[in-house]
Structure formats: structure tokens, C-alpha cells
Design a protein around this motif. Structure first.
Motif, mmCIF file in Angstrom:
data_model
loop_
_atom_site.group_PDB
_atom_site.id
_atom_site.type_symbol
_atom_site.label_atom_id
_atom_site.label_comp_id
_atom_site.label_asym_id
_atom_site.label_seq_id
_atom_site.Cartn_x
_atom_site.Cartn_y
_atom_site.Cartn_z
ATOM 1 N N SER A 109 -18.192 24.851 33.731
ATOM 2 C CA SER A 109 -17.882 24.102 34.949
ATOM 3 C C SER A 109 -17.956 22.597 34.716
ATOM 4 C CB SER A 109 -18.850 24.510 36.063
ATOM 5 O OG SER A 109 -18.556 23.828 37.258
ATOM 6 N N ARG A 110 -18.991 22.174 33.974
ATOM 7 C CA ARG A 110 -19.121 20.735 33.680
ATOM 8 C C ARG A 110 -17.986 20.257 32.790
ATOM 9 N NH1 ARG A 110 -24.744 22.088 33.559
ATOM 10 N NH2 ARG A 110 -24.635 22.485 31.313
ATOM 11 N N LEU A 111 -17.599 21.059 31.798
ATOM 12 C CA LEU A 111 -16.508 20.678 30.904
ATOM 13 C C LEU A 111 -15.163 20.689 31.634
ATOM 14 C CD1 LEU A 111 -17.583 22.543 27.644
ATOM 15 C CD2 LEU A 111 -17.447 20.071 27.978
ATOM 16 N N HIS A 112 -15.016 21.596 32.583
ATOM 17 C CA HIS A 112 -13.796 21.630 33.398
ATOM 18 C C HIS A 112 -13.640 20.324 34.167
ATOM 19 C CE1 HIS A 112 -11.212 22.663 36.835
ATOM 20 N NE2 HIS A 112 -10.670 23.578 36.037
ATOM 21 N N GLU A 113 -14.724 19.894 34.796
ATOM 22 C CA GLU A 113 -14.708 18.643 35.541
ATOM 23 C C GLU A 113 -14.485 17.460 34.601
ATOM 24 O OE1 GLU A 113 -14.956 16.155 38.916
ATOM 25 O OE2 GLU A 113 -14.684 18.328 38.703
ATOM 26 N N PHE A 114 -15.124 17.496 33.446
ATOM 27 C CA PHE A 114 -14.964 16.422 32.466
ATOM 28 C C PHE A 114 -13.517 16.325 32.001
ATOM 29 C CE2 PHE A 114 -14.365 15.786 27.901
ATOM 30 C CZ PHE A 114 -14.731 14.460 27.771
ATOM 31 N N PHE A 115 -12.887 17.456 31.722
ATOM 32 C CA PHE A 115 -11.507 17.467 31.231
ATOM 33 C C PHE A 115 -10.562 16.847 32.256
ATOM 34 C CE2 PHE A 115 -7.428 19.138 29.921
ATOM 35 C CZ PHE A 115 -7.511 19.115 28.541
ATOM 36 N N LEU A 116 -10.794 17.163 33.522
ATOM 37 C CA LEU A 116 -9.957 16.590 34.576
ATOM 38 C C LEU A 116 -10.089 15.071 34.613
ATOM 39 C CD1 LEU A 116 -10.561 19.125 37.496
ATOM 40 C CD2 LEU A 116 -8.573 18.990 35.981
ATOM 41 N N ARG A 117 -11.316 14.568 34.482
ATOM 42 C CA ARG A 117 -11.548 13.122 34.533
ATOM 43 C C ARG A 117 -11.055 12.454 33.239
ATOM 44 N NH1 ARG A 117 -12.976 15.319 38.598
ATOM 45 N NH2 ARG A 117 -10.732 15.027 38.808
ATOM 46 N N GLN A 118 -11.258 13.092 32.109
ATOM 47 C CA GLN A 118 -10.937 12.489 30.809
ATOM 48 C C GLN A 118 -9.435 12.415 30.555
ATOM 49 O OE1 GLN A 118 -12.487 10.728 28.671
ATOM 50 N NE2 GLN A 118 -12.751 11.655 26.652
ATOM 51 N N PHE A 119 -8.695 13.444 30.985
ATOM 52 C CA PHE A 119 -7.279 13.518 30.639
ATOM 53 C C PHE A 119 -6.341 13.563 31.858
ATOM 54 C CE2 PHE A 119 -9.645 15.586 27.175
ATOM 55 C CZ PHE A 119 -9.238 14.823 26.097
ATOM 56 N N LYS A 154 -7.357 5.167 33.764
ATOM 57 C CA LYS A 154 -6.923 5.172 32.369
ATOM 58 C C LYS A 154 -7.379 6.446 31.670
ATOM 59 C CE LYS A 154 -6.921 0.146 31.801
ATOM 60 N NZ LYS A 154 -7.439 -1.003 31.005
ATOM 61 N N PRO A 155 -6.603 6.932 30.685
ATOM 62 C CA PRO A 155 -7.030 8.131 29.948
ATOM 63 C C PRO A 155 -8.232 7.828 29.054
ATOM 64 C CG PRO A 155 -5.039 7.197 28.987
ATOM 65 C CD PRO A 155 -5.294 6.443 30.260
ATOM 66 N N PHE A 156 -8.964 8.872 28.718
ATOM 67 C CA PHE A 156 -10.135 8.790 27.841
ATOM 68 C C PHE A 156 -11.226 7.907 28.445
ATOM 69 C CE2 PHE A 156 -6.393 8.514 24.727
ATOM 70 C CZ PHE A 156 -6.116 9.863 24.855
ATOM 71 N N SER A 157 -11.350 7.921 29.777
ATOM 72 C CA SER A 157 -12.322 7.051 30.442
ATOM 73 C C SER A 157 -13.762 7.442 30.145
ATOM 74 C CB SER A 157 -12.091 7.079 31.956
ATOM 75 O OG SER A 157 -12.230 8.408 32.459
ATOM 76 N N GLY A 169 -14.976 8.141 27.223
ATOM 77 C CA GLY A 169 -15.395 7.749 25.876
ATOM 78 C C GLY A 169 -14.924 8.715 24.801
ATOM 79 N N HIS A 170 -15.375 8.485 23.573
ATOM 80 C CA HIS A 170 -14.953 9.292 22.429
ATOM 81 C C HIS A 170 -16.073 9.365 21.414
ATOM 82 C CE1 HIS A 170 -14.382 5.707 19.822
ATOM 83 N NE2 HIS A 170 -14.095 5.124 20.965
ATOM 84 N N TYR A 196 -11.929 12.910 21.424
ATOM 85 C CA TYR A 196 -12.144 12.704 22.852
ATOM 86 C C TYR A 196 -12.566 13.962 23.618
ATOM 87 C CZ TYR A 196 -9.858 8.239 22.007
ATOM 88 O OH TYR A 196 -9.532 6.995 21.521
ATOM 89 N N LEU A 197 -12.599 15.104 22.949
ATOM 90 C CA LEU A 197 -13.000 16.338 23.631
ATOM 91 C C LEU A 197 -14.147 17.059 22.941
ATOM 92 C CD1 LEU A 197 -12.582 18.507 25.793
ATOM 93 C CD2 LEU A 197 -10.833 19.549 24.308
#
Length: 264
Positions: A184-194, A205-208, A210-211, A58-59
Motif C-alpha cells: 500500500s505504501r509503495l502504491h502511494e509512492f509510485f503514484l507520487r513519484q511517477f 515534477k517526476p521523481f519528486s 528522490g533517487h 528511482y524505484l
């Protein structure tokens, strides 16, 4: 505190356990000797494995897409997995056969191989530079991966707040926004994903995001077998039609030869 009394003068030295001390408790505790002192490492292998699975699925696909190199200071870095090297030395030979990559010994189930690592290869754990991935399970939602049948439990606002804080600190340390657009993009992604899912309000929901997409092995095998059967079927049809054409030509030749032999 429980002490172990060992006779180290005997080449086959033994340890006397205090009365009432259970063997299963020893198996769950890794005892690493450095000099004359014994250090205990308390880290759940199962939860560490779940955390590593989440990171890989997922990351990391998104990190690889950005071609971003995580710093070793990030707790999610592969070098910070206490059991990482041992997990890489697991060899799955068959459904009911696991093999140790260090000594090649075989086991029926993975859990017995884990016990073998704890008992025989605990000295290979690098506790000086590694961390326990199980410690970040709260941020990564490990329970969702570990529970085959998730149970509905009442949300604990205090626990959700702690996990969200841990999750946000991981985003800040692993993907500092000051390091550039990718970070910066991965920081934002991590906040949304987890991190967004750590709330009792619901909805997120977590992992929104995708994986990693993995191919179904069973589907792949069925596809290969189907192609082989189709190939054999069309080969049979081709040979059958060729044989019928050959037989027709031969009958024509016989018919012509018979006509030539008839008296006029």
C-alpha cells in the motif's frame, strides 16, 4: 513485406536482399528463427535501457527499503526485460573499451557492442517470457533520462492522459494495496513519484521523492589522493624533526668530547 532469400545448403550460407533494402534496417530488427518461421522483435534497446535505469535509481531503493518482493507479473520486474541478460553481459574495461561477456570480443563504443549483440547473440533473447521495457517508457518519463538537453515542447493532453493511465495500471499491478501495508505504501509512492507528473497543468515534477544516492567516483579518487598526500606530508615533517633532534644530540656529544680534551 520484404523477404530474404537464403541458400541454406551452403555451409557458409548467404542471403540475398531485395533491391533498395537498407542494411541499417536489418540491424534494427532482430530476426529470431523458431523452426522454419522467422519472428521479428521490435523493441528499442536504448529506451529499454533508460527504463531500467529509472527503475534501478528511482524505484528499487524504496522497494528494497520496504523489503517488498515484486511479482513477476509486474512489467517492471527485472525478469521482464528482454535485453536484461545481454545488458548484464556487458563489461566496461575502460572509457573506450567494452567487452562482450559471451565471447569476450572488444569494442570501442557501447553502440558497437549493442550491434554485436543484435547480429551475433540474438538467439539468446528469451522472447517467450520477456517483455519490452520500452513499452512502459511513457509512464516512467524515459525522455527526461535520454535527453541530455531537454527541449520545451507543448504538452499534449491526450498523451499525458494515456501515460497517466498506464502509470496507474503499473501501480495497481506491481503494488496491489490488498497485499498489505508495504504494498500500500509503495502504491502511494509510485503514484507520487511517477504518475502525478503526467499532467499539462504543471507544477508537479517526476521523481519528486528522490533517487538512489550514488557516490561520485571522481570525488572518491580525489579524497583518497588527498589523504595519501597528507600522510606523506606529516611523515616528512616527522622524519625531518626526528633528524634535527638526532643532529642536535650528536652536536652536544661532540661539544662535550671537545671540552674534555681541552688542556686545563
Amino acid at each position: 513485406m520484404c523477404l530474404l532469400y537464403c541458400n541454406i545448403t551452403d555451409p557458409f550460407h548467404y542471403c540475398l536482399l531485395p533491391q533498395g533494402y537498407k542494411e541499417s534496417e536489418i540491424a534494427r530488427t532482430l530476426k529470431l528463427e523458431q523452426g522454419n518461421a522467422a519472428h521479428e522483435v521490435h523493441c528499442s534497446r536504448e529506451r529499454s535501457r533508460a527504463a531500467q535505469k529509472i527503475i534501478e535509481e528511482y524505484l528499487m531503493p524504496f522497494v528494497e527499503k520496504e523489503r517488498y518482493q515484486m511479482s513477476r507479473r509486474c512489467r517492471l520486474h527485472s525478469d521482464n526485460d528482454l535485453y536484461g541478460d545481454q545488458e548484464q553481459h556487458k563489461i566496461r574495461v575502460d572509457v573506450n573499451e567494452w567487452k562482450c561477456g559471451y565471447c569476450r570480443k572488444s569494442f570501442y563504443e557501447e553502440k558497437y557492442l549493442d550491434q554485436h549483440f543484435d547480429n551475433r547473440h540474438y538467439d539468446l533473447l528469451n522472447v517467450s517470457h520477456s517483455r519490452c521495457l520500452a513499452d512502459v517508457c511513457g509512464a516512467l518519463h524515459c525522455d527526461l533520462v535520454m535527453d541530455s538537453t531537454p527541449r520545451k515542447t507543448k504538452c499534449n493532453p491526450a498523451a499525458a492522459s494515456r501515460n497517466q493511465h498506464l502509470c496507474e495500471s503499473l501501480a495497481d499491478s506491481c503494488f496491489p494495496v490488498k497485499e498489505g501495508p508495504s504494498a500500500s505504501r509503495l502504491h502511494e509512492f509510485f503514484l507520487r513519484q511517477f504518475c502525478d507528473a503526467h499532467t499539462c497543468k504543471g507544477g508537479q515534477k517526476p521523481f519528486s521523492r528522490g533517487h538512489r544516492k550514488t557516490r561520485n567516483v571522481f570525488y572518491l579518487i580525489v579524497s583518497i589522493l588527498t589523504l595519501m598526500l597528507l600522510l606523506l606530508f606529516y611523515t616528512f615533517i616527522y622524519m625531518h624533526q626526528r633528524g634535527m633532534k638526532g643532529g642536535t644530540v650528536q652536536l652536544k656529544r661532540i661539544s662535550k668530547s671537545v671540552q674534555k680534551k681541552k688542556p686545563s
